[in-house]
Scaffold this motif. Structure first.
Motif, PDB file in Angstrom:
ATOM      1  N   ARG A  87       5.001  10.515   4.890  1.00  0.00           N
ATOM      2  CA  ARG A  87       6.451  10.715   4.769  1.00  0.00           C
ATOM      3  C   ARG A  87       7.205   9.445   5.140  1.00  0.00           C
ATOM      4  NH1 ARG A  87       7.996  15.612   8.317  1.00  0.00           N
ATOM      5  NH2 ARG A  87      10.039  15.270   7.349  1.00  0.00           N
ATOM      6  N   VAL A  88       6.740   8.752   6.165  1.00  0.00           N
ATOM      7  CA  VAL A  88       7.381   7.494   6.562  1.00  0.00           C
ATOM      8  C   VAL A  88       7.173   6.436   5.487  1.00  0.00           C
ATOM      9  CG1 VAL A  88       7.508   5.694   8.316  1.00  0.00           C
ATOM     10  CG2 VAL A  88       7.038   8.056   8.994  1.00  0.00           C
ATOM     11  N   PHE A  89       5.954   6.316   4.996  1.00  0.00           N
ATOM     12  CA  PHE A  89       5.675   5.340   3.948  1.00  0.00           C
ATOM     13  C   PHE A  89       6.489   5.630   2.687  1.00  0.00           C
ATOM     14  CE2 PHE A  89       1.440   4.451   6.087  1.00  0.00           C
ATOM     15  CZ  PHE A  89       1.750   3.132   6.394  1.00  0.00           C
ATOM     16  N   ALA A  90       6.640   6.917   2.355  1.00  0.00           N
ATOM     17  CA  ALA A  90       7.391   7.279   1.157  1.00  0.00           C
ATOM     18  C   ALA A  90       8.835   6.793   1.238  1.00  0.00           C
ATOM     19  CB  ALA A  90       7.352   8.792   0.948  1.00  0.00           C
ATOM     20  N   MET A  91       9.409   6.828   2.448  1.00  0.00           N
ATOM     21  CA  MET A  91      10.774   6.328   2.634  1.00  0.00           C
ATOM     22  C   MET A  91      10.822   4.805   2.657  1.00  0.00           C
ATOM     23  SD  MET A  91      12.453   9.009   5.387  1.00  0.00           S
ATOM     24  CE  MET A  91      11.226   8.708   6.655  1.00  0.00           C
ATOM     25  N   ALA A  92       9.712   4.192   3.077  1.00  0.00           N
ATOM     26  CA  ALA A  92       9.725   2.741   3.284  1.00  0.00           C
ATOM     27  C   ALA A  92       9.485   1.944   2.006  1.00  0.00           C
ATOM     28  CB  ALA A  92       8.662   2.363   4.315  1.00  0.00           C
ATOM     29  N   VAL A  93       8.692   2.467   1.070  1.00  0.00           N
ATOM     30  CA  VAL A  93       8.271   1.625  -0.055  1.00  0.00           C
ATOM     31  C   VAL A  93       9.422   1.275  -0.995  1.00  0.00           C
ATOM     32  CG1 VAL A  93       5.879   2.393  -0.024  1.00  0.00           C
ATOM     33  CG2 VAL A  93       7.544   3.641  -1.399  1.00  0.00           C
ATOM     34  N   GLY A  94      10.438   2.120  -1.071  1.00  0.00           N
ATOM     35  CA  GLY A  94      11.600   1.792  -1.899  1.00  0.00           C
ATOM     36  C   GLY A  94      11.291   1.764  -3.381  1.00  0.00           C
ATOM     37  N   ARG A  95      11.802   0.718  -4.038  1.00  0.00           N
ATOM     38  CA  ARG A  95      11.627   0.579  -5.482  1.00  0.00           C
ATOM     39  C   ARG A  95      10.683  -0.589  -5.783  1.00  0.00           C
ATOM     40  NH1 ARG A  95      18.001   0.880  -7.389  1.00  0.00           N
ATOM     41  NH2 ARG A  95      18.428   2.999  -6.582  1.00  0.00           N
ATOM     42  N   PRO A  96      10.082  -0.586  -6.967  1.00  0.00           N
ATOM     43  CA  PRO A  96       9.237  -1.732  -7.341  1.00  0.00           C
ATOM     44  C   PRO A  96      10.011  -3.034  -7.227  1.00  0.00           C
ATOM     45  CG  PRO A  96       8.940   0.064  -8.909  1.00  0.00           C
ATOM     46  CD  PRO A  96      10.086   0.476  -8.017  1.00  0.00           C
ATOM     47  N   GLY A  97       9.404  -3.997  -6.584  1.00  0.00           N
ATOM     48  CA  GLY A  97      10.028  -5.298  -6.419  1.00  0.00           C
ATOM     49  C   GLY A  97      10.815  -5.462  -5.143  1.00  0.00           C
ATOM     50  N   ASP A  98      11.048  -4.360  -4.390  1.00  0.00           N
ATOM     51  CA  ASP A  98      11.772  -4.495  -3.122  1.00  0.00           C
ATOM     52  C   ASP A  98      11.001  -5.349  -2.120  1.00  0.00           C
ATOM     53  OD1 ASP A  98      13.818  -2.944  -4.063  1.00  0.00           O
ATOM     54  OD2 ASP A  98      13.383  -1.177  -2.818  1.00  0.00           O
ATOM     55  N   TRP A  99       9.670  -5.201  -2.133  1.00  0.00           N
ATOM     56  CA  TRP A  99       8.833  -5.880  -1.148  1.00  0.00           C
ATOM     57  C   TRP A  99       8.044  -7.022  -1.792  1.00  0.00           C
ATOM     58  CZ3 TRP A  99       9.047  -4.773   3.979  1.00  0.00           C
ATOM     59  CH2 TRP A  99       9.593  -3.544   4.359  1.00  0.00           C
ATOM     60  N   ARG A 100       7.870  -8.085  -1.042  1.00  0.00           N
ATOM     61  CA  ARG A 100       6.921  -9.135  -1.396  1.00  0.00           C
ATOM     62  C   ARG A 100       6.084  -9.418  -0.162  1.00  0.00           C
ATOM     63  NH1 ARG A 100       6.525 -14.466  -0.603  1.00  0.00           N
ATOM     64  NH2 ARG A 100       8.692 -14.747   0.075  1.00  0.00           N
ATOM     65  N   MET A 101       4.777  -9.460  -0.334  1.00  0.00           N
ATOM     66  CA  MET A 101       3.883  -9.613   0.800  1.00  0.00           C
ATOM     67  C   MET A 101       2.870 -10.725   0.552  1.00  0.00           C
ATOM     68  SD  MET A 101       3.181  -5.655   1.932  1.00  0.00           S
ATOM     69  CE  MET A 101       4.551  -4.636   2.523  1.00  0.00           C
ATOM     70  N   ASP A 102       2.580 -11.483   1.598  1.00  0.00           N
ATOM     71  CA  ASP A 102       1.549 -12.518   1.559  1.00  0.00           C
ATOM     72  C   ASP A 102       0.461 -12.147   2.552  1.00  0.00           C
ATOM     73  OD1 ASP A 102       2.810 -14.307  -0.329  1.00  0.00           O
ATOM     74  OD2 ASP A 102       4.238 -14.817   1.259  1.00  0.00           O
ATOM     75  N   ARG A 103      -0.777 -12.294   2.131  1.00  0.00           N
ATOM     76  CA  ARG A 103      -1.916 -11.884   2.945  1.00  0.00           C
ATOM     77  C   ARG A 103      -2.226 -12.936   4.011  1.00  0.00           C
ATOM     78  NH1 ARG A 103      -1.873 -10.546  -2.150  1.00  0.00           N
ATOM     79  NH2 ARG A 103      -2.744  -8.567  -2.927  1.00  0.00           N
ATOM     80  N   VAL A 104      -2.439 -12.473   5.248  1.00  0.00           N
ATOM     81  CA  VAL A 104      -2.782 -13.352   6.368  1.00  0.00           C
ATOM     82  C   VAL A 104      -3.805 -12.638   7.250  1.00  0.00           C
ATOM     83  CG1 VAL A 104      -0.597 -14.631   6.444  1.00  0.00           C
ATOM     84  CG2 VAL A 104      -0.810 -12.478   7.707  1.00  0.00           C
ATOM     85  N   ILE A 105      -4.374 -13.385   8.181  1.00  0.00           N
ATOM     86  CA  ILE A 105      -5.228 -12.799   9.214  1.00  0.00           C
ATOM     87  C   ILE A 105      -4.446 -12.794  10.515  1.00  0.00           C
ATOM     88  CG2 ILE A 105      -7.352 -13.030  10.549  1.00  0.00           C
ATOM     89  CD1 ILE A 105      -8.642 -14.312   8.126  1.00  0.00           C
ATOM     90  N   VAL A 106      -4.350 -11.637  11.129  1.00  0.00           N
ATOM     91  CA  VAL A 106      -3.589 -11.459  12.366  1.00  0.00           C
ATOM     92  C   VAL A 106      -4.502 -10.796  13.396  1.00  0.00           C
ATOM     93  CG1 VAL A 106      -1.488 -10.529  13.402  1.00  0.00           C
ATOM     94  CG2 VAL A 106      -1.535 -11.044  10.952  1.00  0.00           C
TER      95      VAL A 106
END
Length: 305
Positions: free
Chosen positions: A237-256
């Motif tokens: 339910r939280v993720f469903a609210m967070a993902v928004g619309r296509p293109g809202d998010w941009r992510m770069d992969r890292v090691i943390v």
């Protein structure tokens, strides 16, 4: 970890500089904070430089600097409460619509740009539950592999006291599930597959694709919010609210913290970072640090997946 061969001791900066990364990681494990660890290392080098003329080589430079760093960290730890993750200070909630319970930054464990397994968030969080002196003994013995006699000298303790403190620290950590057997390394094909699925799901706003790689017992922590969620139903339910619309998010992969993660931009602006606990059968937890400054920091200093 093998000792650094510094050769003849002649110039402080020359022999101390190669140890900075090790000292920074040690200070981070002690304090749970990247910026506090950097302050501790800076103080360690300042004290070392001031005392350099009196250094008599009765121990290695590595041992000497770790003694200074440990004492700096012990002093810092005594001056404030322990840092934690939300799951370490309260029960999960299923109220996705509730008001955020935001706590100040100094409350939380901070992420760290390192690729070693002994930097994993769960381990660092478990370390913070130990009294500072026990924490130091455990790290010096079990992580940095200093002999008990050297740790005793570094901590101004007897060897018997070191062994007793180490036994109590190990016993405490056995009560905390920080190192399950099915954790996968961030460079493994399985971790890459899970990370790719996470990134693609957010960038395409595909909640179903994200749900497909979450474990049933997945945990979601959203710092600086004290409220956290457990189980795929609440987290979805939280993720469903967070993902928004296509293109809202941009992510770069890292090691943390020795785990797969991402730096995230929302609507083109830095948002924060997410750390995934990748297991053989899916993503066991997602820890989100909603701090835009971390994007810049990890872009400059993190390893790429």
């Amino acid at each position: 970890m093998a000792a650094v061969d510094t050769g003849p001791v002649s110039d402080f900066e020359q022999v101390a500089a190669p140890l900075r990364g090790e000292l920074l990681a040690h200070s981070y494990r002690m304090l749970g904070s990247w910026h506090e660890a950097e302050d501790a290392v800076q103080e360690t080098y300042l004290r070392g430089w001031r005392a350099w003329d009196g250094f008599e080589e009765r121990s290695s430079v590595r041992t000497w600097l770790h003694r200074i760093a440990t004492n700096v960290c012990l002093n810092a730890a005594r001056d404030r409460g322990r840092r934690a993750l939300p799951s370490g200070i309260g029960a999960p909630t299923d109220d996705v619509d509730g008001q955020p319970d935001v706590l100040p930054p100094q409350t939380w464990i901070e992420p760290f740009a390192g690729d070693r397994a002994d930097l994993r968030l769960a381990l660092v969080a478990a370390m913070q539950t130990l009294p500072p002196a026990q924490r130091a003994v455990l790290l010096l013995r079990d992580v940095l592999a200093f002999p008990a006699a050297e740790v005793a000298e570094m901590m101004d303790m007897s060897v018997a006291a070191v062994k007793s403190s180490l036994q109590r620290a190990r016993a405490r950590l056995t009560e905390v599930d920080f190192g399950p057997d099915d954790v996968v390394e961030p460079s493994s094909p399985q971790a890459r597959r899970l990370l790719d699925a996470y990134v693609t799901a957010f960038e395409t706003a595909n909640v179903d694709a994200l749900m497909a790689v979450l474990r049933v017992d997945v945990r979601l922590e959203l710092l600086p919010n004290r409220r956290w969620f457990a189980g795929v139903a609440g987290c979805s339910r939280v993720f469903a609210m967070a993902v928004g619309r296509p293109g809202d998010w941009r992510m770069d992969r890292v090691i943390v913290n020795g785990q797969p993660g991402v730096t995230a931009h929302l609507h083109g602006q830095p948002f924060g970072i997410a750390v995934l606990d990748a297991r053989q059968d899916g993503i066991a937890s997602v820890t989100v640090f909603g701090d835009p400054a971390l994007v810049r920091r990890f872009t400059a200093g993190a390893s790429r997946v």
